[in-house]
Motif scaffolding. Sequence first.
Motif, PDB file in Angstrom:
ATOM      1  N   ALA A   1       0.847  -1.194   0.000  1.00 21.09           N
ATOM      2  CA  ALA A   1       0.000   0.000   0.000  1.00 21.09           C
ATOM      3  C   ALA A   1       0.879   1.239   0.000  1.00 21.09           C
ATOM      4  O   ALA A   1       1.965   1.234   0.579  1.00 21.09           O
ATOM      5  CB  ALA A   1      -0.878  -0.009   1.242  1.00 21.09           C
ATOM      6  N   VAL A   2       0.410   2.304  -0.658  1.00 20.59           N
ATOM      7  CA  VAL A   2       1.196   3.539  -0.618  1.00 20.59           C
ATOM      8  C   VAL A   2       1.104   4.126   0.787  1.00 20.59           C
ATOM      9  O   VAL A   2       0.120   3.922   1.500  1.00 20.59           O
ATOM     10  CB  VAL A   2       0.738   4.593  -1.650  1.00 20.59           C
ATOM     11  CG1 VAL A   2       0.863   4.050  -3.050  1.00 20.59           C
ATOM     12  CG2 VAL A   2      -0.658   5.060  -1.362  1.00 20.59           C
ATOM     13  N   LYS A   3       2.147   4.847   1.172  1.00 20.80           N
ATOM     14  CA  LYS A   3       2.163   5.431   2.509  1.00 20.80           C
ATOM     15  C   LYS A   3       1.066   6.474   2.632  1.00 20.80           C
ATOM     16  O   LYS A   3       0.721   7.143   1.656  1.00 20.80           O
ATOM     17  CB  LYS A   3       3.523   6.076   2.775  1.00 20.80           C
ATOM     18  CG  LYS A   3       4.593   5.056   3.060  1.00 20.80           C
ATOM     19  CD  LYS A   3       5.877   5.718   3.500  1.00 20.80           C
ATOM     20  CE  LYS A   3       6.962   4.671   3.587  1.00 20.80           C
ATOM     21  NZ  LYS A   3       8.293   5.262   3.710  1.00 20.80           N
ATOM     22  N   GLU A   4       0.590   6.612   3.857  1.00 26.42           N
ATOM     23  CA  GLU A   4      -0.514   7.504   4.142  1.00 26.42           C
ATOM     24  C   GLU A   4      -0.271   8.924   3.639  1.00 26.42           C
ATOM     25  O   GLU A   4      -1.167   9.564   3.109  1.00 26.42           O
ATOM     26  CB  GLU A   4      -0.664   7.579   5.666  1.00 26.42           C
ATOM     27  CG  GLU A   4      -2.047   7.377   6.188  1.00 26.42           C
ATOM     28  CD  GLU A   4      -1.975   7.299   7.696  1.00 26.42           C
ATOM     29  OE1 GLU A   4      -2.163   8.352   8.310  1.00 26.42           O
ATOM     30  OE2 GLU A   4      -1.687   6.199   8.225  1.00 26.42           O
ATOM     31  N   ASP A   5       0.956   9.385   3.811  1.00 19.95           N
ATOM     32  CA  ASP A   5       1.205  10.789   3.475  1.00 19.95           C
ATOM     33  C   ASP A   5       1.942  10.940   2.147  1.00 19.95           C
ATOM     34  O   ASP A   5       2.438  12.017   1.835  1.00 19.95           O
ATOM     35  CB  ASP A   5       1.994  11.465   4.594  1.00 19.95           C
ATOM     36  CG  ASP A   5       3.377  10.876   4.742  1.00 19.95           C
ATOM     37  OD1 ASP A   5       3.554   9.696   4.371  1.00 19.95           O
ATOM     38  OD2 ASP A   5       4.278  11.582   5.221  1.00 19.95           O
ATOM     39  N   ALA A   6       2.010   9.862   1.347  1.00 22.66           N
ATOM     40  CA  ALA A   6       2.804   9.928   0.116  1.00 22.66           C
ATOM     41  C   ALA A   6       2.215  10.928  -0.874  1.00 22.66           C
ATOM     42  O   ALA A   6       2.936  11.723  -1.474  1.00 22.66           O
ATOM     43  CB  ALA A   6       2.904   8.550  -0.522  1.00 22.66           C
ATOM     44  N   SER A   7       0.889  10.895  -0.994  1.00 24.10           N
ATOM     45  CA  SER A   7       0.248  11.780  -1.949  1.00 24.10           C
ATOM     46  C   SER A   7       0.407  13.240  -1.507  1.00 24.10           C
ATOM     47  O   SER A   7       0.704  14.129  -2.311  1.00 24.10           O
ATOM     48  CB  SER A   7      -1.209  11.367  -2.040  1.00 24.10           C
ATOM     49  OG  SER A   7      -1.965  12.361  -2.593  1.00 24.10           O
ATOM     50  N   GLN A   8       0.227  13.452  -0.214  1.00 21.60           N
ATOM     51  CA  GLN A   8       0.409  14.793   0.347  1.00 21.60           C
ATOM     52  C   GLN A   8       1.849  15.262   0.143  1.00 21.60           C
ATOM     53  O   GLN A   8       2.115  16.433  -0.148  1.00 21.60           O
ATOM     54  CB  GLN A   8       0.070  14.730   1.840  1.00 21.60           C
ATOM     55  CG  GLN A   8       0.329  15.999   2.610  1.00 21.60           C
ATOM     56  CD  GLN A   8       0.521  15.700   4.095  1.00 21.60           C
ATOM     57  OE1 GLN A   8       0.206  14.610   4.576  1.00 21.60           O
ATOM     58  NE2 GLN A   8       1.065  16.660   4.825  1.00 21.60           N
ATOM     59  N   ALA A   9       2.788  14.313   0.265  1.00 25.02           N
ATOM     60  CA  ALA A   9       4.202  14.650   0.107  1.00 25.02           C
ATOM     61  C   ALA A   9       4.472  15.200  -1.285  1.00 25.02           C
ATOM     62  O   ALA A   9       5.134  16.227  -1.438  1.00 25.02           O
ATOM     63  CB  ALA A   9       5.065  13.419   0.353  1.00 25.02           C
ATOM     64  N   ILE A  10       3.914  14.534  -2.307  1.00 23.47           N
ATOM     65  CA  ILE A  10       4.140  14.977  -3.686  1.00 23.47           C
ATOM     66  C   ILE A  10       3.496  16.347  -3.900  1.00 23.47           C
ATOM     67  O   ILE A  10       4.087  17.244  -4.498  1.00 23.47           O
ATOM     68  CB  ILE A  10       3.534  13.962  -4.684  1.00 23.47           C
ATOM     69  CG1 ILE A  10       4.078  12.559  -4.425  1.00 23.47           C
ATOM     70  CG2 ILE A  10       3.736  14.414  -6.119  1.00 23.47           C
ATOM     71  CD1 ILE A  10       5.447  12.306  -4.935  1.00 23.47           C
ATOM     72  N   GLN A  11       2.284  16.494  -3.340  1.00 22.57           N
ATOM     73  CA  GLN A  11       1.572  17.764  -3.488  1.00 22.57           C
ATOM     74  C   GLN A  11       2.352  18.921  -2.863  1.00 22.57           C
ATOM     75  O   GLN A  11       2.492  19.977  -3.454  1.00 22.57           O
ATOM     76  CB  GLN A  11       0.235  17.647  -2.774  1.00 22.57           C
ATOM     77  CG  GLN A  11      -0.920  18.047  -3.614  1.00 22.57           C
ATOM     78  CD  GLN A  11      -2.195  17.527  -2.989  1.00 22.57           C
ATOM     79  OE1 GLN A  11      -2.253  17.223  -1.796  1.00 22.57           O
ATOM     80  NE2 GLN A  11      -3.220  17.414  -3.793  1.00 22.57           N
ATOM     81  N   GLU A  12       2.857  18.669  -1.653  1.00 22.41           N
ATOM     82  CA  GLU A  12       3.596  19.724  -0.961  1.00 22.41           C
ATOM     83  C   GLU A  12       4.869  20.091  -1.708  1.00 22.41           C
ATOM     84  O   GLU A  12       5.291  21.242  -1.704  1.00 22.41           O
ATOM     85  CB  GLU A  12       3.939  19.282   0.469  1.00 22.41           C
ATOM     86  CG  GLU A  12       2.763  19.425   1.396  1.00 22.41           C
ATOM     87  CD  GLU A  12       3.129  19.109   2.836  1.00 22.41           C
ATOM     88  OE1 GLU A  12       4.319  19.139   3.171  1.00 22.41           O
ATOM     89  OE2 GLU A  12       2.203  18.812   3.602  1.00 22.41           O
ATOM     90  N   LEU A  13       5.480  19.088  -2.319  1.00 21.97           N
ATOM     91  CA  LEU A  13       6.685  19.379  -3.096  1.00 21.97           C
ATOM     92  C   LEU A  13       6.331  20.285  -4.269  1.00 21.97           C
ATOM     93  O   LEU A  13       7.051  21.232  -4.576  1.00 21.97           O
ATOM     94  CB  LEU A  13       7.328  18.090  -3.608  1.00 21.97           C
ATOM     95  CG  LEU A  13       8.077  17.281  -2.553  1.00 21.97           C
ATOM     96  CD1 LEU A  13       8.569  15.969  -3.139  1.00 21.97           C
ATOM     97  CD2 LEU A  13       9.259  18.084  -2.011  1.00 21.97           C
ATOM     98  N   LYS A  14       5.196  19.993  -4.900  1.00 19.38           N
ATOM     99  CA  LYS A  14       4.789  20.837  -6.025  1.00 19.38           C
ATOM    100  C   LYS A  14       4.493  22.248  -5.550  1.00 19.38           C
ATOM    101  O   LYS A  14       4.869  23.217  -6.199  1.00 19.38           O
ATOM    102  CB  LYS A  14       3.576  20.230  -6.725  1.00 19.38           C
ATOM    103  CG  LYS A  14       4.011  19.030  -7.553  1.00 19.38           C
ATOM    104  CD  LYS A  14       2.895  18.462  -8.377  1.00 19.38           C
ATOM    105  CE  LYS A  14       3.399  17.242  -9.134  1.00 19.38           C
ATOM    106  NZ  LYS A  14       2.331  16.342  -9.540  1.00 19.38           N
ATOM    107  N   GLN A  15       3.813  22.332  -4.385  1.00 17.25           N
ATOM    108  CA  GLN A  15       3.525  23.660  -3.836  1.00 17.25           C
ATOM    109  C   GLN A  15       4.807  24.413  -3.525  1.00 17.25           C
ATOM    110  O   GLN A  15       4.875  25.631  -3.629  1.00 17.25           O
ATOM    111  CB  GLN A  15       2.711  23.531  -2.548  1.00 17.25           C
ATOM    112  CG  GLN A  15       1.227  23.492  -2.805  1.00 17.25           C
ATOM    113  CD  GLN A  15       0.479  22.891  -1.642  1.00 17.25           C
ATOM    114  OE1 GLN A  15       1.000  22.804  -0.535  1.00 17.25           O
ATOM    115  NE2 GLN A  15      -0.746  22.458  -1.890  1.00 17.25           N
ATOM    116  N   ALA A  16       5.844  23.667  -3.131  1.00 17.90           N
ATOM    117  CA  ALA A  16       7.117  24.305  -2.798  1.00 17.90           C
ATOM    118  C   ALA A  16       7.888  24.674  -4.064  1.00 17.90           C
ATOM    119  O   ALA A  16       9.003  25.162  -3.982  1.00 17.90           O
ATOM    120  CB  ALA A  16       7.950  23.389  -1.921  1.00 17.90           C
ATOM    121  N   GLY A  17       7.285  24.424  -5.217  1.00 12.83           N
ATOM    122  CA  GLY A  17       7.923  24.841  -6.455  1.00 12.83           C
ATOM    123  C   GLY A  17       8.889  23.827  -7.042  1.00 12.83           C
ATOM    124  O   GLY A  17       9.681  24.164  -7.911  1.00 12.83           O
TER     125      GLY A  17
END
Length: 646
Positions: free
Chosen positions: A465-481
């Motif tokens: 299973a993907v980690k609970e915060d994996a999707s959030q992690a990618i999103q936050e990276l995008k938000q961080a530019g």
Amino acid sequence: MAKKPVRKRRRRESLAAKTKRIGIALAIFAIVMIADETGVLTHLVSADAAFYVVSALYVVPYLIAGHDVLFRAARNIRRGSIFDENFLMAVATLGAFAMVFFPDSSPHMAEGAAVMLFYQVGEIFQGYAVGKSRKSIAAMMDIAPDFANIERDGTLVQVDPDEVAVGDVIVVKPGERVPIDGVVVNGSSQLDTAALTGESVPRHVEVGNLIISGCINMTGLLHVKTQRPFGESTVSRILELVENASEKKARTERFITRIARLYTPAVCAAALAIALLPPLFGLGSISDWVLRGLTFLVVSCPCALVISVPLSFFGGIGGASKLGILVKGSNYLEALAAVDTVVFDKTGTLTNGTFNVVAIHPEAGFDPDYVLSFAAHAEAYSDHPIALSVKAAYSGPIDETRLEGVSEESGHGIVAQVDEYTVLVGNDKLMRAHESHFHECNLAGTILHVSVDGRYVGHIVIADAVKEDASQAIQELKQAGIERTVMLTGDRAEVAAAVAAELKVDEVKSQLLPEDKVVEVERLLEAEGEHGHLAFVGDGINDAPVLTRADVGIAMGAMGSDAAIEAADVVLMDDRPSNIARAIRIARKTMGIVWQNIIFALGIKLLILVLAALGMANMWLAVFGDVGVAVIAILNAMRAMRVRNI
Ligand code: ADP
Ligand code: MG
């Protein structure tokens, strides 16, 4: 008998003692200044005499506050390393007093004493700031346990954790720190992992769970079978990392130190030129120009930078460690701030790395348990997440004596001798490489083909299973530019595509062997712009070479292998990918503070230097240019430590 060498050792003055000494000096200074300004002394002695008395009185607080600076300046001159801030201060203040020898000028006693006093106030301030950030690292250091409990003849004895052998069972009482990494063999409890991971929610552990050293056992009594020697346990490794972090200097930091080394002699020369050249050409009186030169010296003291820049990095590293992000040096913090491409490994990094067996598809004539049993035995010695889950799914005992000659082919699987049969467990690549026949499977998941002595016996389908915060992690990276997120995996294309789609990573490459991952990362590195940096995030299983190759290697610390923690530049203690974006934000904030300080300090100093050369700045402004700027820069640097809401 050899005589013990008598060594004179001067005890270092404590910060509290110094604060008291400077406090007294300041009080005396204030009294003398009041006496000077109000002219009370003229009631007692003649005006002329009063002038000399007051001048002499200023020397008292000056010496109380500055005798150590004068002493150090003299000592450094004797040692041949003349140019440092002690020298600057000694020359500037003694020079101000020496103005008494110029017939057309009065001595600048008050200014001279004030320069020294405030310089020392700045030093004290700096001492407290450094102490404070040291304490936050020390709080981290506090995770070091002093003892381990071992049961001997029915009683618990405390021993040095170093003496505990691997495989010994230690007892951890409620309230104690877990001294060594191991597996719970008896008891259950809640663990406080905050010191390691910054995570405030306690973790429930029971028999069979792996626990890492440094956590605090909160509620129950635990018996733990140790898995590593103390020196290789998590705590010891973290402490080593943190201790070594200050040795790896950032480019900015080295630049400042280098500049400071050239800078002080240069300003001394400039001050000398200001004092001597213009009067030589008949432009005004020498006393006026000497005073300008002295003012110049005071402002130019580089301590604002020399202290605040390393302090900012120190704060950033300390702050990150509070969140369970270990950065191995300020150079990596600097590199993290410039990251614009993040490349992930899949298994164990974006996914939990704990697979569940979804299905077992034996060939006709074979029992599912037969397939699983051979797979579990072949994987007996492997630490790969796949191996761990196969072993977990197999209910029977694993008899390691049945196993002989194992070779793990990374990115492929395992080849082992079990009961004199050659057993292959792995993906289609492994099967093809060994010319074994196999069946495709259209179930979603990772497929483990099993063949025994050249006969295909079936496959096991496992899913992660993907980690609970994996999707959030990618999103936050995008938000961080972050411009590009890439996932590299050795797994099947179908599984890779499903995970990539769920997480919305920009690019995905599947069925890669470890060496292919290096090639991919090198290709991405080449595509990088000059200022961009690439971070690779992995768990170190089959990807340690890439961790070293990337500009910044980030490893999962809790699940990850020792090799990964060794090879990585940044270690995430709690394996949460969302901490990558946090690490980048901390790094950027730290770099922001570093540059604010450099620009602010140099800007103000330059301005006051110009004013001083033009004769428009007095000693008081110069004191602000030195101490005031340093204090502001230090206060700013301390912001780097604050990471709670980052
Ligand atoms: P990832 O890149 O996703 O972390 P790895 O490079 O570790 O994956 O492994 C890639 C593939 O190689 C796995 O999906 C699996 O098919 C196979 N493999 C690797 N190690 C093993 C093993 N110990 N047992 C069975 N299969 C393995
Ligand atoms: Mg992996």
